[in-house]
Write an enzyme that holds these catalytic residues in place. Structure first.
Site, PDB file in Angstrom:
ATOM      1  N   HIS A 163       0.842  -1.212   0.000  1.00 42.80           N
ATOM      2  CA  HIS A 163       0.000   0.000   0.000  1.00 42.80           C
ATOM      3  C   HIS A 163       0.867   1.249   0.000  1.00 42.80           C
ATOM      4  O   HIS A 163       1.848   1.340   0.723  1.00 42.80           O
ATOM      5  CB  HIS A 163      -1.025   0.001   1.140  1.00 42.80           C
ATOM      6  CG  HIS A 163      -0.444   0.057   2.526  1.00 42.80           C
ATOM      7  ND1 HIS A 163      -0.129   1.247   3.145  1.00 42.80           N
ATOM      8  CD2 HIS A 163      -0.155  -0.918   3.419  1.00 42.80           C
ATOM      9  CE1 HIS A 163       0.336   1.004   4.359  1.00 42.80           C
ATOM     10  NE2 HIS A 163       0.340  -0.302   4.550  1.00 42.80           N
ATOM     11  N   ASP A 167       6.351   1.123   6.294  1.00 43.46           N
ATOM     12  CA  ASP A 167       4.901   0.873   6.211  1.00 43.46           C
ATOM     13  C   ASP A 167       4.274   1.920   5.311  1.00 43.46           C
ATOM     14  O   ASP A 167       3.866   2.952   5.787  1.00 43.46           O
ATOM     15  CB  ASP A 167       4.291   0.890   7.614  1.00 43.46           C
ATOM     16  CG  ASP A 167       2.856   0.437   7.615  1.00 43.46           C
ATOM     17  OD1 ASP A 167       2.398  -0.093   6.592  1.00 43.46           O
ATOM     18  OD2 ASP A 167       2.181   0.623   8.641  1.00 43.46           O
ATOM     19  N   GLU A 205      -4.804   2.072   2.645  1.00 42.56           N
ATOM     20  CA  GLU A 205      -4.901   0.902   3.530  1.00 42.56           C
ATOM     21  C   GLU A 205      -5.098   1.353   4.968  1.00 42.56           C
ATOM     22  O   GLU A 205      -5.918   0.806   5.697  1.00 42.56           O
ATOM     23  CB  GLU A 205      -3.629   0.043   3.426  1.00 42.56           C
ATOM     24  CG  GLU A 205      -3.718  -1.291   4.169  1.00 42.56           C
ATOM     25  CD  GLU A 205      -3.256  -1.224   5.619  1.00 42.56           C
ATOM     26  OE1 GLU A 205      -3.549  -2.155   6.374  1.00 42.56           O
ATOM     27  OE2 GLU A 205      -2.606  -0.236   6.017  1.00 42.56           O
ATOM     28  N   ASP A 255       3.765  -6.201   3.361  1.00 49.76           N
ATOM     29  CA  ASP A 255       3.370  -5.108   4.265  1.00 49.76           C
ATOM     30  C   ASP A 255       3.788  -5.433   5.695  1.00 49.76           C
ATOM     31  O   ASP A 255       3.084  -5.116   6.642  1.00 49.76           O
ATOM     32  CB  ASP A 255       1.848  -4.870   4.160  1.00 49.76           C
ATOM     33  CG  ASP A 255       1.405  -3.658   4.976  1.00 49.76           C
ATOM     34  OD1 ASP A 255       2.259  -2.801   5.274  1.00 49.76           O
ATOM     35  OD2 ASP A 255       0.217  -3.587   5.329  1.00 49.76           O
TER      36      ASP A 255
HETATM   37 ZN   LIG Z   1       0.995  -1.251   6.266  1.00 45.40          ZN
END
Ligand SMILES: [Zn+2]
Length: 463
Positions: free
Chosen positions: A283, A295, A329, A357
């Site tokens: 994402h 992230d 996300e 992820d």
């Molecule tokens: Zn994530």
């Protein structure tokens, strides 16, 4: 120092199967993994190419340095999306385009938290994503600390009018995140005026971790924030000494109207069965702190690298390999849902979906969910990654963004498994590129490239 040449060379040496070895093995008995032989050379080249340069790390650094964080609804996210489209085209990927997605537009605004009595002290805090704000003058209240939902419920009527702190030390994400996600509404149901959550992550240099909360229907929405483990311990100590603490929370957080965003798609079109697709991705949105490098900028870049490496080496598999950079996300999952809806009629042609992820630390292999027959194939393929020690296949695999499609289409799913302290920097201002090793990113790109390439090319579809 990036010791690329020597490592790449060593890998080529150990991954390429010498002719004497396959000849002797074949003369004994047919090996169950003999079907892999045509892929040994391509795999070695993919790994060698990935490890030959810090390209993945440099791309991720450029993303974070240029655009910063990428919260849904922000200009930065949309500019970064346009940049990714441009870069994918430069890489020579095919069918590069954006697919529209309406996303929630939550903004943090200014925020602060203070102890105001018996003395004044500032605390380090981060509002939780999707939280409501406070009135301009803030929300003040006496602090009540609980260490479990049982303690919360036991406190019953004493909660009314209080600011509740869930002081629950981090064990693992799945266990601890429930206090962030549902704690605020559970406290509100008992009359709390605001909720605080001990950061969902291991203690680390007084760093607060943000993340989304989920308000329950029919319960007043109260403002909620994360505080650091150090400040949580301090409040606990003071409270244990019998000190009555009053806190003042100020948050400008609010929702603006939904904004326009996009999933980004790029492909290597299959040479024989272009309608059958192996999807890889991550994402592209992040929280509004740090640069979202682990992230999930890193996951986006290493899956995208898999296609770039194939293109660079002129490897065109039988089936299509598609990279998707999903939007939203973190506080909505609208990108993953939109992908499922858009491709609903084609999900039966999705051979495998892989999401990265969980950070891009040293890759150990993949988690996999699918049939036993598919698992056996995937296990075979993973042996091609022994040279970079990324050959383990874990009990289950998946990801938030691929979840909706995987469920709707009953598609085999995979996640990149890594060995690293992801949750130390997860959703914090410390999620920046300097925590990531270029060689780990190169190895992750290599592992994904080999897995995606072989699954996309093998004669029989993964079933
Ligand atoms: Zn994530």
């Amino acid at each position: 120092m990036f010791r690329r040449v020597s490592l790449a060379f060593l890998l080529l040496l150990c991954l390429a199967t010498p002719s004497w070895q396959s000849a002797s093995a074949q003369s004994a008995a047919p090996r169950s993994d003999a079907w892999l032989d045509p892929y040994r050379d391509a795999s070695a080249r993919l790994v060698g190419e990935a490890l030959a340069s810090p390209h993945a790390w440099e791309r991720l650094a450029e993303l974070g340095d240029t655009f910063g964080h990428r919260l849904s609804g922000s200009r930065a996210l949309e500019d970064a999306i346009d940049w990714a489209v441009e870069q994918m085209k430069k890489d020579g990927l095919e069918n590069v385009h954006k697919e529209p997605v309406k996303v929630p537009h939550w903004v943090r605004g200014r925020e602060s938290l203070q102890i105001v009595a018996p003395r004044t002290h500032d605390l380090v805090m981060l509002g939780l994503g999707n939280s409501v704000g406070t009135p301009d003058e803030g929300v003040a209240g006496e602090l009540l600390i609980v260490r479990s939902f049982r303690e919360l419920d036991a406190a019953g009527p004493r909660i009314k009018g209080k600011i509740v702190l869930f002081n629950v030390p981090f064990t693992n994400y799945g266990e601890t995140v429930q206090f962030r996600a549902t704690g605020p509404s559970r406290a509100a149901a008992l009359g709390a005026v605001a909720a605080l959550v001990r950061a969902v992550g291991p203690p680390g240099l007084r760093t607060p971790h943000t993340g989304a909360l989920n308000y329950a229907e029919g319960v007043p929405k109260i403002p909620a924030a994360a505080i650091t483990s150090e400040d949580s311990d301090r409040l606990q100590r003071m409270s244990d000494r019998g000190t009555t603490l009053r806190l003042l929370l100020k948050m400008e957080a609010k929702f603006l109207p939904d904004a326009d965003s996009f999933n980004v798609v790029g492909e290597i079109r299959g040479r024989e069965r272009p309608d059958e697709v192996v999807v890889v991705g991550g994402h592209f949105d992040s929280w509004d702190v740090g640069t979202g490098s682990t992230d999930d900028g890193g996951g986006c870049v290493v899956t995208w690298e898999a296609l770039r490496l194939m293109k660079k080496l002129n490897l065109r598999p039988r089936r299509t390999v598609r990279v998707v950079l999903w939007t939203n996300e973190e506080n909505g999952l609208r990108g993953g849902n939109a992908y499922r809806d858009r491709y609903r009629d084609q999900l039966m042609n999705h051979v495998l979906m892989l999401e990265s992820d969980g950070g891009v630390f040293r890759p150990t292999g993949f988690g996999f969910s699918g049939s036993d027959a598919a698992r056996a194939k995937v296990r075979d393929i993973a042996t091609l990654l022994r040279g970079i020690q990324a050959d383990r296949i874990g009990a289950s695999g998946g990801g938030a963004d691929i979840g909706p499609s995987v469920q709707a289409g009953n598609i085999p799913s995979m996640s990149l498994d890594v060995d690293g302290n992801y949750f130390l920097i997860h959703h914090t201002p410390a999620d920046t590129i300097d925590k990531i090793d270029p060689m780990d990113m190169a190895r992750a790109s290599a592992a994904i490239a080999v897995m995606a390439y072989v699954v996309a090319d093998m004669p029989e579809r993964l079933k």
